[in-house]
Design a protein around this motif. Structure first.
Motif, PDB file in Angstrom:
ATOM      1  N   GLU A 110      -3.284  12.911  -2.694  1.00 28.82           N
ATOM      2  CA  GLU A 110      -3.822  11.534  -2.946  1.00 28.82           C
ATOM      3  C   GLU A 110      -2.855  10.590  -3.564  1.00 28.82           C
ATOM      4  OE1 GLU A 110      -5.672   8.156  -1.988  1.00 28.82           O
ATOM      5  OE2 GLU A 110      -6.182  10.073  -1.008  1.00 28.82           O
ATOM      6  N   ARG A 111      -2.194  11.196  -4.686  1.00 28.41           N
ATOM      7  CA  ARG A 111      -1.205  10.325  -5.384  1.00 28.41           C
ATOM      8  C   ARG A 111       0.090  10.048  -4.613  1.00 28.41           C
ATOM      9  NH1 ARG A 111      -3.445  13.638  -9.338  1.00 28.41           N
ATOM     10  NH2 ARG A 111      -1.651  15.114  -9.330  1.00 28.41           N
ATOM     11  N   ARG A 112       0.539  10.986  -3.658  1.00 27.70           N
ATOM     12  CA  ARG A 112       1.433  10.857  -2.930  1.00 27.70           C
ATOM     13  C   ARG A 112       1.470   9.870  -1.731  1.00 27.70           C
ATOM     14  NH1 ARG A 112       3.014  17.653  -2.618  1.00 27.70           N
ATOM     15  NH2 ARG A 112       4.162  17.617  -4.518  1.00 27.70           N
ATOM     16  N   ALA A 113       0.278   9.763  -1.183  1.00 28.26           N
ATOM     17  CA  ALA A 113      -0.178   8.938  -0.163  1.00 28.26           C
ATOM     18  C   ALA A 113      -0.045   7.590  -0.764  1.00 28.26           C
ATOM     19  CB  ALA A 113      -1.390   9.450   0.678  1.00 28.26           C
ATOM     20  N   THR A 114      -0.709   7.551  -2.093  1.00 26.56           N
ATOM     21  CA  THR A 114      -0.931   6.225  -2.572  1.00 26.56           C
ATOM     22  C   THR A 114       0.356   5.540  -3.024  1.00 26.56           C
ATOM     23  OG1 THR A 114      -3.006   6.684  -3.450  1.00 26.56           O
ATOM     24  CG2 THR A 114      -1.998   4.827  -4.487  1.00 26.56           C
ATOM     25  N   ALA A 115       1.418   6.620  -3.543  1.00 22.23           N
ATOM     26  CA  ALA A 115       2.615   6.030  -3.945  1.00 22.23           C
ATOM     27  C   ALA A 115       3.272   5.537  -2.661  1.00 22.23           C
ATOM     28  CB  ALA A 115       3.462   7.389  -4.637  1.00 22.23           C
ATOM     29  N   ALA A 116       3.342   6.142  -1.524  1.00 27.40           N
ATOM     30  CA  ALA A 116       3.863   5.727  -0.310  1.00 27.40           C
ATOM     31  C   ALA A 116       3.507   4.225   0.184  1.00 27.40           C
ATOM     32  CB  ALA A 116       3.926   6.804   0.940  1.00 27.40           C
ATOM     33  N   LYS A 117       2.029   4.234   0.114  1.00 27.38           N
ATOM     34  CA  LYS A 117       1.359   3.063   0.571  1.00 27.38           C
ATOM     35  C   LYS A 117       1.834   1.904  -0.351  1.00 27.38           C
ATOM     36  CE  LYS A 117      -2.918   0.771   0.681  1.00 27.38           C
ATOM     37  NZ  LYS A 117      -4.440   0.751   0.285  1.00 27.38           N
ATOM     38  N   ASN A 118       1.782   2.074  -1.583  1.00 30.67           N
ATOM     39  CA  ASN A 118       2.104   1.041  -2.623  1.00 30.67           C
ATOM     40  C   ASN A 118       3.655   0.390  -2.442  1.00 30.67           C
ATOM     41  OD1 ASN A 118      -0.280   1.019  -3.734  1.00 30.67           O
ATOM     42  ND2 ASN A 118       0.177   2.418  -5.458  1.00 30.67           N
ATOM     43  N   TYR A 119       4.643   1.609  -1.860  1.00 30.74           N
ATOM     44  CA  TYR A 119       5.921   1.093  -1.803  1.00 30.74           C
ATOM     45  C   TYR A 119       5.906   0.359  -0.394  1.00 30.74           C
ATOM     46  CZ  TYR A 119      11.019   1.090  -1.863  1.00 30.74           C
ATOM     47  OH  TYR A 119      12.179   0.695  -2.042  1.00 30.74           O
ATOM     48  N   LEU A 120       5.176   0.858   0.522  1.00 32.64           N
ATOM     49  CA  LEU A 120       5.121  -0.066   1.987  1.00 32.64           C
ATOM     50  C   LEU A 120       4.715  -1.476   1.521  1.00 32.64           C
ATOM     51  CD1 LEU A 120       4.011   2.572   4.347  1.00 32.64           C
ATOM     52  CD2 LEU A 120       6.119   1.383   4.264  1.00 32.64           C
ATOM     53  N   VAL A 121       3.595  -1.687   0.668  1.00 36.94           N
ATOM     54  CA  VAL A 121       3.010  -3.099   0.384  1.00 36.94           C
ATOM     55  C   VAL A 121       4.110  -3.921  -0.371  1.00 36.94           C
ATOM     56  CG1 VAL A 121       1.442  -3.978  -1.101  1.00 36.94           C
ATOM     57  CG2 VAL A 121       0.538  -1.876   0.309  1.00 36.94           C
ATOM     58  N   SER A 122       4.981  -3.154  -1.246  1.00 42.07           N
ATOM     59  CA  SER A 122       5.922  -3.848  -2.115  1.00 42.07           C
ATOM     60  C   SER A 122       6.930  -4.507  -1.277  1.00 42.07           C
ATOM     61  CB  SER A 122       6.638  -3.011  -3.122  1.00 42.07           C
ATOM     62  OG  SER A 122       7.408  -2.197  -2.555  1.00 42.07           O
ATOM     63  N   LEU A 123       6.912  -3.915   0.058  1.00 44.05           N
ATOM     64  CA  LEU A 123       7.828  -4.269   1.065  1.00 44.05           C
ATOM     65  C   LEU A 123       7.366  -5.426   2.045  1.00 44.05           C
ATOM     66  CD1 LEU A 123       9.753  -0.742   2.078  1.00 44.05           C
ATOM     67  CD2 LEU A 123      10.586  -2.761   0.550  1.00 44.05           C
ATOM     68  N   GLY A 124       6.053  -5.921   1.832  1.00 41.54           N
ATOM     69  CA  GLY A 124       5.487  -6.923   2.624  1.00 41.54           C
ATOM     70  C   GLY A 124       4.305  -6.302   3.538  1.00 41.54           C
ATOM     71  N   VAL A 125       4.018  -5.142   3.718  1.00 43.59           N
ATOM     72  CA  VAL A 125       3.127  -4.911   4.868  1.00 43.59           C
ATOM     73  C   VAL A 125       1.847  -4.963   3.924  1.00 43.59           C
ATOM     74  CG1 VAL A 125       2.426  -2.728   6.065  1.00 43.59           C
ATOM     75  CG2 VAL A 125       4.743  -2.987   5.489  1.00 43.59           C
ATOM     76  N   PRO A 126       0.863  -5.893   4.763  1.00 46.59           N
ATOM     77  CA  PRO A 126      -0.448  -6.045   4.014  1.00 46.59           C
ATOM     78  C   PRO A 126      -1.200  -4.930   3.784  1.00 46.59           C
ATOM     79  CG  PRO A 126       0.151  -7.715   6.000  1.00 46.59           C
ATOM     80  CD  PRO A 126       1.092  -6.489   6.033  1.00 46.59           C
TER      81      PRO A 126
END
Length: 167
Positions: free
Chosen positions: A115-131
């Motif tokens: 879960e921490r790995r998935a959340t870290a990847a999601k947060n990085y995608l969000v930081s790149l502009g993905v809603p």
């Protein structure tokens, strides 16, 4: 007989004269322009689908982690940038980031690590502009290994986060 030939010739001439063409009262419409050739059906996967995403990512839909880690390194950042570009290009595509762990550790520990790995990847995608509304996470822990074996090579392949396009 001479009169017969002359009579037949005159009758034919009169018959042909009666068949003279008359101009029509109304002209027919001009010929229609030829129909455009049908557009060929696109080949390959439909844009915005998982198959198209996987093809476009060429292996960059997976990022890997070190043992007991969930930080995003430079190589992971490059893969996530490519994923973000795709997701921004296809705004109707949503994605799930699935976190995985190797077989070592307890089930609960590996589920939390995934879960921490998935959340870290999601947060990085969000930081790149993905809603964030277009992204979800799930953890499979050690339950879905891609490599079997109890060795460092298998463990390295199983410590990952995979982005999957869903519609």
């Amino acid at each position: 007989m001479r009169y017969l030939v002359t009579g037949v010739t005159m009758a034919a001439a009169i018959a042909l004269a009666g068949c003279a063409k008359k101009a029509p009262e109304e002209l027919p419409p001009p010929p229609a322009a030829p129909a455009p050739a049908p557009t060929p059906a696109p080949t390959g996967p439909q844009p915005g689908t998982q198959a198209h995403f996987s093809q476009a990512m060429m292996g960059q839909d997976v990022i890997y982690f070190d043992t007991d880690k969930y930080d995003i390194d430079a190589e992971d950042q490059a893969a996530l940038r490519q994923q973000a570009q795709y997701l921004l290009q296809y705004p109707s595509a949503n994605a799930t980031v699935a976190g995985h762990a190797d077989e070592r550790g307890t089930r609960d520990y590996n589920l939390a690590l995934g879960e921490r790995r998935a959340t870290a990847a999601k947060n990085y995608l969000v930081s790149l502009g993905v809603p964030s509304t277009r992204l979800s996470t799930i953890s499979y822990g050690k339950e879905r290994p891609v490599a079997t074996g109890s060795n460092p090579q298998a463990w390295a392949k199983n410590r990952r986060a995979v982005t999957v396009v869903v519609n």
